[in-house]
Design an enzyme around this catalytic site. Structure first.
Site, mmCIF file in Angstrom:
data_model
loop_
_atom_site.group_PDB
_atom_site.id
_atom_site.type_symbol
_atom_site.label_atom_id
_atom_site.label_comp_id
_atom_site.label_asym_id
_atom_site.label_seq_id
_atom_site.Cartn_x
_atom_site.Cartn_y
_atom_site.Cartn_z
ATOM 1 C CG ASN A 147 -0.245 -0.204 2.408
ATOM 2 O OD1 ASN A 147 0.907 -0.181 2.567
ATOM 3 N ND2 ASN A 147 -1.237 -0.480 3.566
ATOM 4 N NE ARG A 285 2.267 2.362 12.104
ATOM 5 C CZ ARG A 285 1.820 2.130 11.055
ATOM 6 N NH1 ARG A 285 1.397 3.333 10.158
ATOM 7 N NH2 ARG A 285 1.852 1.055 10.380
ATOM 8 C CD GLN A 314 -4.253 3.940 14.276
ATOM 9 O OE1 GLN A 314 -3.854 4.783 13.715
ATOM 10 N NE2 GLN A 314 -4.200 2.767 13.641
ATOM 11 C CG HIS A 333 -4.432 3.839 9.908
ATOM 12 N ND1 HIS A 333 -3.594 3.296 10.874
ATOM 13 C CD2 HIS A 333 -3.582 4.044 8.725
ATOM 14 C CE1 HIS A 333 -2.229 2.956 10.154
ATOM 15 N NE2 HIS A 333 -2.384 3.379 9.014
HETATM 16 P P1 NDP Z 1 10.330 1.872 3.963
HETATM 17 O O1 NDP Z 1 11.052 0.793 4.593
HETATM 18 O O2 NDP Z 1 10.414 1.708 2.485
HETATM 19 O O3 NDP Z 1 11.204 3.253 3.841
HETATM 20 C C1 NDP Z 1 11.328 3.690 5.092
HETATM 21 C C2 NDP Z 1 12.511 4.645 5.215
HETATM 22 O O4 NDP Z 1 12.666 5.376 6.425
HETATM 23 C C3 NDP Z 1 13.750 4.076 4.718
HETATM 24 O O5 NDP Z 1 14.324 4.740 3.696
HETATM 25 C C4 NDP Z 1 14.424 4.144 6.013
HETATM 26 O O6 NDP Z 1 15.864 4.163 5.861
HETATM 27 C C5 NDP Z 1 13.921 5.448 6.609
HETATM 28 N N1 NDP Z 1 14.405 5.454 7.861
HETATM 29 C C6 NDP Z 1 14.222 4.720 8.934
HETATM 30 N N2 NDP Z 1 14.637 5.452 10.069
HETATM 31 C C7 NDP Z 1 14.796 6.754 9.794
HETATM 32 C C8 NDP Z 1 15.466 7.963 10.688
HETATM 33 N N3 NDP Z 1 15.431 7.552 11.993
HETATM 34 N N4 NDP Z 1 15.545 8.912 10.052
HETATM 35 C C9 NDP Z 1 15.366 8.889 8.547
HETATM 36 N N5 NDP Z 1 14.880 8.254 7.768
HETATM 37 C C10 NDP Z 1 14.736 7.128 8.624
HETATM 38 O O7 NDP Z 1 8.956 2.073 4.354
HETATM 39 P P2 NDP Z 1 7.540 2.740 3.538
HETATM 40 O O8 NDP Z 1 8.045 3.793 2.764
HETATM 41 O O9 NDP Z 1 7.067 1.568 2.950
HETATM 42 O O10 NDP Z 1 6.592 2.877 4.730
HETATM 43 C C11 NDP Z 1 7.116 3.769 5.913
HETATM 44 C C12 NDP Z 1 6.162 3.792 7.099
HETATM 45 O O11 NDP Z 1 5.082 4.350 6.625
HETATM 46 C C13 NDP Z 1 5.866 2.471 7.571
HETATM 47 O O12 NDP Z 1 6.960 1.962 8.402
HETATM 48 C C14 NDP Z 1 4.638 2.631 8.232
HETATM 49 O O13 NDP Z 1 4.984 3.242 9.441
HETATM 50 C C15 NDP Z 1 3.924 3.840 7.409
HETATM 51 N N6 NDP Z 1 2.664 3.361 6.891
HETATM 52 C C16 NDP Z 1 1.559 4.014 7.014
HETATM 53 C C17 NDP Z 1 0.508 3.565 6.083
HETATM 54 C C18 NDP Z 1 -0.895 3.987 6.208
HETATM 55 O O14 NDP Z 1 -1.854 3.264 6.015
HETATM 56 N N7 NDP Z 1 -1.058 5.167 7.002
HETATM 57 C C19 NDP Z 1 0.559 2.218 5.298
HETATM 58 C C20 NDP Z 1 1.901 1.774 4.997
HETATM 59 C C21 NDP Z 1 2.972 2.446 5.815
HETATM 60 P P3 NDP Z 1 16.717 3.059 5.595
HETATM 61 O O15 NDP Z 1 16.267 2.222 4.539
HETATM 62 O O16 NDP Z 1 18.233 3.703 5.301
HETATM 63 O O17 NDP Z 1 17.020 2.172 7.042
#
Ligand code: NDP
Length: 389
Positions: A147, A285, A314, A333
């Protein structure tokens, strides 16, 4: 034979199935970056159906029962007398969705001695105490990418909605008014603004790509810098941390996972360092921002708007201050639960179950915890520590 407990959000108040607005959903070929779409051996629902609510059962019942497994589906997830707590005691697998999370705390894990697999039907496994899962050797898996684009579209919509003052303007016509002055007194163009994303992962990058044609100046921060080719293609300014980015932007959209590094990141000090009248969009989140600092900033005008779809807990309490804070564009959500997204995360859930029940490895990109440590996507994007519990 396995017992699978599945916690899903309740059916629509008007009954199930709903009268669908459209007959089909578009067929997409794959995900950006080359990851394959979910590929279960079978599928017992038509894509576009509401499979994410209790009666939809993620389309899993006939598949599981034909193989002799037991499926329990409930939305009753709170408190020791909940169906979840009763059924978890002898469950092998728990399936939950971030939209209606079954918080799998260390206490619940201790009361579920047979539990071996926790599947997130969606993305984001912070509702699972990952440390406790690691200690108990419970595999945690989610349907990575299912998603991501759904959420990216939603974040773009919320950005435009806040900046252009869409919700109050709509409210005026719904109430019989024609209050142009009231509507436009807080309306701006996005064009020319500095827009930044916290984390340029799957969702964050998709947001950047979708916003680039709006003629905005794009910024990002992430633990790892994107390839130079992408930075140049989208005209991105990289910031080493959220503090640097927040100061340089008019709109900040948050797309990092919740883990100890990001919990409470947008506190009073960070929000106060932003330009007056900034906007924050948060579809990641809730615990990444300080709940009350957001409310105070909306009241003082430091923030011109806050929108998103993530709350804690939630569902949130009826008097949660984000429900009534000025200039908020909050929804339940929902961003990652469109019917299009449900088709993918339900298919991915089945793919994970098919593999696990047959003793085959789960796709690496779906893994968060496996073999007693962070694994797959979890090893890249999370840090152990149990944020949110
Ligand atoms: P990804 O794993 O593709 O991307 C997450 C990114 O966050 C990575 O590039 C990671 O870096 C980076 N990251 C982690 N920690 C940090 C930090 N401290 N500072 C900066 N960057 C950081 O996940 P998605 O993009 O698919 O999803 C992201 C989040 O979105 C999910 O974890 C979830 O919580 C939320 N989500 C919400 C949904 C909703 O319905 N509202 C649905 C789907 C997701 P690196 O890879 O270098 O560690």
């Amino acid at each position: 034979m396995a017992k699978i407990v599945c916690v899903l959000f309740p059916d629509p108040a008007d009954g199930y199935p709903p009268r669908y607005a459209r007959d089909t959903i578009p067929v997409i070929d794959g995900y950006a970056g080359g990851q394959a779409l979910p590929r279960p051996e079978g599928l017992d629902f038509s894509p576009g159906e509401l499979v994410g609510s209790v009666s939809g059962e993620l389309g899993l019942r006939s598949f599981l029962e034909e193989h002799g497994h037991t499926l329990v589906v409930t939305s009753d997830k709170e408190g020791p007398d909940s169906v979840l707590d009763r059924e978890l005691s002898d469950a092998d697998v728990l399936i939950s969705q971030p939209f209606w999370p079954a918080y799998l705390t260390a206490e619940r894990i201790a009361r579920a001695p047979k539990l071996k697999l926790a599947i997130t039907a969606g993305i984001g496994s912070d509702h699972v105490d990952l440390n406790a899962a690691i200690a108990r050797d419970i595999t945690v898996a989610e349907v990575t990418y299912s998603n991501s684009i759904s959420v990216a579209e939603h974040a773009v919509m919320l950005t435009l909605s806040l900046v252009r003052n869409y919700l109050p303007s709509h409210q005026w016509v719904a109430e019989g008014g024609w209050n142009i002055g009231d509507s436009v007194a807080r309306a701006y163009d996005l064009e020319g603004m500095d827009v930044g994303v916290i984390a340029a992962g799957r969702i964050g990058q998709a947001v950047l790509r979708r916003l680039a044609p709006f003629g905005v100046k794009l910024h990002y921060t992430d633990k790892r810098r994107l390839p130079v080719a992408i930075e140049e293609e989208l005209g991105l300014t990289f910031h080493p941390d959220a503090r640097s980015l927040a100061r340089a932007c008019d709109v900040v959209s948050i797309h990092a996972p919740l883990h100890p590094e990001t919990e409470g990141l947008f506190d009073d000090a960070l929000i106060s360092s932003m330009r007056r009248g900034s906007y924050i969009v948060n579809c990641a989140r809730a615990q990444i921002v300080d709940r009350d600092a957001v409310v105070q900033a909306l009241q003082s005008g430091q923030l011109a708007g806050y929108a998103g779809d993530v709350w804690y807990p939630q569902p949130p309490e009826a008097d949660h201050p984000w429900r009534t804070a000025p200039h908020n564009g909050m929804t339940p959500h929902v961003s990652g639960a469109s019917l299009s997204a449900q088709a993918r995360y339900a298919a991915g859930t089945r793919e994970i179950l098919e593999a696990w029940l047959a003793g085959r490895p789960i796709r690496d990109e779906y893994l968060i915890v496996d073999g007693g440590h962070l694994a797959g996507t979890g090893a890249v994007s999370y840090t152990a520590g149990g944020a949110g519990h």
